[in-house]
Enzyme design. Sequence first.
Site, PDB file in Angstrom:
ATOM      1  N   CYS A   5       0.835  -1.199   0.000  1.00 47.78           N
ATOM      2  CA  CYS A   5       0.000   0.000   0.000  1.00 47.78           C
ATOM      3  C   CYS A   5       0.871   1.251   0.000  1.00 47.78           C
ATOM      4  CB  CYS A   5      -0.902   0.002   1.223  1.00 47.78           C
ATOM      5  SG  CYS A   5      -2.031  -1.402   1.325  1.00 47.78           S
ATOM      6  N   GLY A  32      -1.062   0.757  -4.808  1.00 44.94           N
ATOM      7  CA  GLY A  32      -2.364   0.224  -4.432  1.00 44.94           C
ATOM      8  C   GLY A  32      -3.455   0.774  -5.321  1.00 44.94           C
ATOM      9  N   ASN A 106       0.497   0.691   5.875  1.00 43.58           N
ATOM     10  CA  ASN A 106       1.167  -0.044   4.812  1.00 43.58           C
ATOM     11  C   ASN A 106       1.943  -1.168   5.457  1.00 43.58           C
ATOM     12  OD1 ASN A 106       2.664  -0.947   2.617  1.00 43.58           O
ATOM     13  ND2 ASN A 106       4.131   0.730   2.737  1.00 43.58           N
ATOM     14  N   GLY A 107       1.622  -2.408   5.112  1.00 42.30           N
ATOM     15  CA  GLY A 107       2.332  -3.539   5.677  1.00 42.30           C
ATOM     16  C   GLY A 107       1.390  -4.677   6.006  1.00 42.30           C
ATOM     17  N   TYR A 276      11.365  -4.028  -7.771  1.00 47.02           N
ATOM     18  CA  TYR A 276      10.083  -3.935  -8.466  1.00 47.02           C
ATOM     19  C   TYR A 276       9.124  -2.890  -7.914  1.00 47.02           C
ATOM     20  CZ  TYR A 276       5.389  -5.323  -9.958  1.00 47.02           C
ATOM     21  OH  TYR A 276       4.110  -5.326 -10.436  1.00 47.02           O
TER      22      TYR A 276
END
Length: 495
Positions: A5, A32, A106-107, A276
């Site tokens: 995210c 996201g 985020n995570g 990436y």
Amino acid sequence: MKEACGVFGVYAPGRPVAQLVFDGLFALQHRGQESAGMAVSDREMITVVKDMGLVTAVFDERTLSCLPGDVAIGHTRYSTTGPSTWRNAQPVFRSVGQAGFSIAHNGNLTNTADLAEAAGMLPGVVASDSDLVAELVSAAYAPDGADAGSDGDADGRADADGRADADHDLEEALATVMPHLAGAFSFVALDAHHLVGIRDPNGFRPLCLGRLRGGEGADGWVLASETPALDVVGATYVREIDPGEMIVIDDSGPRSVHLFDDARVDPRLCIFEFVYFSRPDSLLYGKEVHGARVRMGELLAGQVPVTADLVMGVPDSGIPAAEGYARASGIPYGQGLVKNRYIGRTFITPDQAARDKGVRRKLNPLKESIAGRRLVVVDDSIVRGTTTRAMVHMLRDAGAQEVHLRISSPPFRWPCFYGIDTPERSELLAATRSVDEIASYLGADSVAYLTYENLVAAIGAPGAGFCNACLSGAYPVAVPPPASKKVLEGALAHA
């Protein structure tokens, strides 16, 4: 793989910030694409707007004009724990006492079920990590349970007046809850008067601080998952938030608080942020991601040379490494595939036939560049192999004489439990196959992967710590079984 995210926060006294949050989220859209949202405080009320879809689908000029305030957080989501539904869109809001707060994450936590069970939550009460953390923070605000867990008024607003002890409520509640969390988490949070950023003690997911100079009011501050989100709003990069650090921002500026015992602080940034996930113009560990990807290709050319006529990259993240491979090998670089940028990720589709069709919709060959040539095809990774296998067949059909796959990362053999939604290990192509077996399955003349040592050398950040669990199976934080994104969707794991 689905990206992690994206989170964003801004504190800009006297300046309307909704447009800044929109711009920041737009710069983080690649992290996201399931839902987007923001929470904005005008120092008296917190207003939350969130919905399913891209940032531009959730927000328009009219919506932004209805979000006055100079403190805000925002979020773009890919689901890792909890289904992709409106309920799990972020930021999450709670009305606690008279202040209220909002939080975005985020995570992925690795002790989600234990936390929920310890808090006495019934199955189905919370459906995502962020929802769970919001409940825990609410309880820390109000230990007697008064007003905890409420979603606030029907319009998503919470009155912040009349609370004499509100100056440190959010900070103290977060400081109470955070040490109990395990796994990967970069949070942004706000109450009526504060912006807060928190990074887990391993720093699995990135989070950085920027400064807004002048403008219509005093200097402001920005928190973001990646540095391009700072650039787009005119903020100057200051530094990365340290693993285990909490930054609290108010009218006095940022203040640093360290929440975790020194023994838990062990920097382990996800190495795939370089391979990436992050934008090529992002700075991580002080290094620009694009340059690292080019060096990956250069080292790959020296490690596994091959005789060929053309080097081509798989759009988009394989292109910098392909440029590096061509430069180091002396083989001409060219374009071989055209990407339809309006097509989503192909592995999301429910069955193999649909995935194969999705690959063809997404990529199309340039036949004049390919026909009769020996190709070096450079990509960043292979997960299931679905897209890669269909692409190899496509290149053969377009007349390629040979197809040599070169991958700018080591084999992806283990699932991630720290915020990247990857398949089960049984679905990972490299989990049980040798390199020769992978080449045979994909229909390629040869396949070669960059070694881990060369990957670290390409990044060029001596002494920096990385999480490489997806490559090695060595998980820095314990992952209790069963580890699944559906852990909160039904019965608790230990119920």
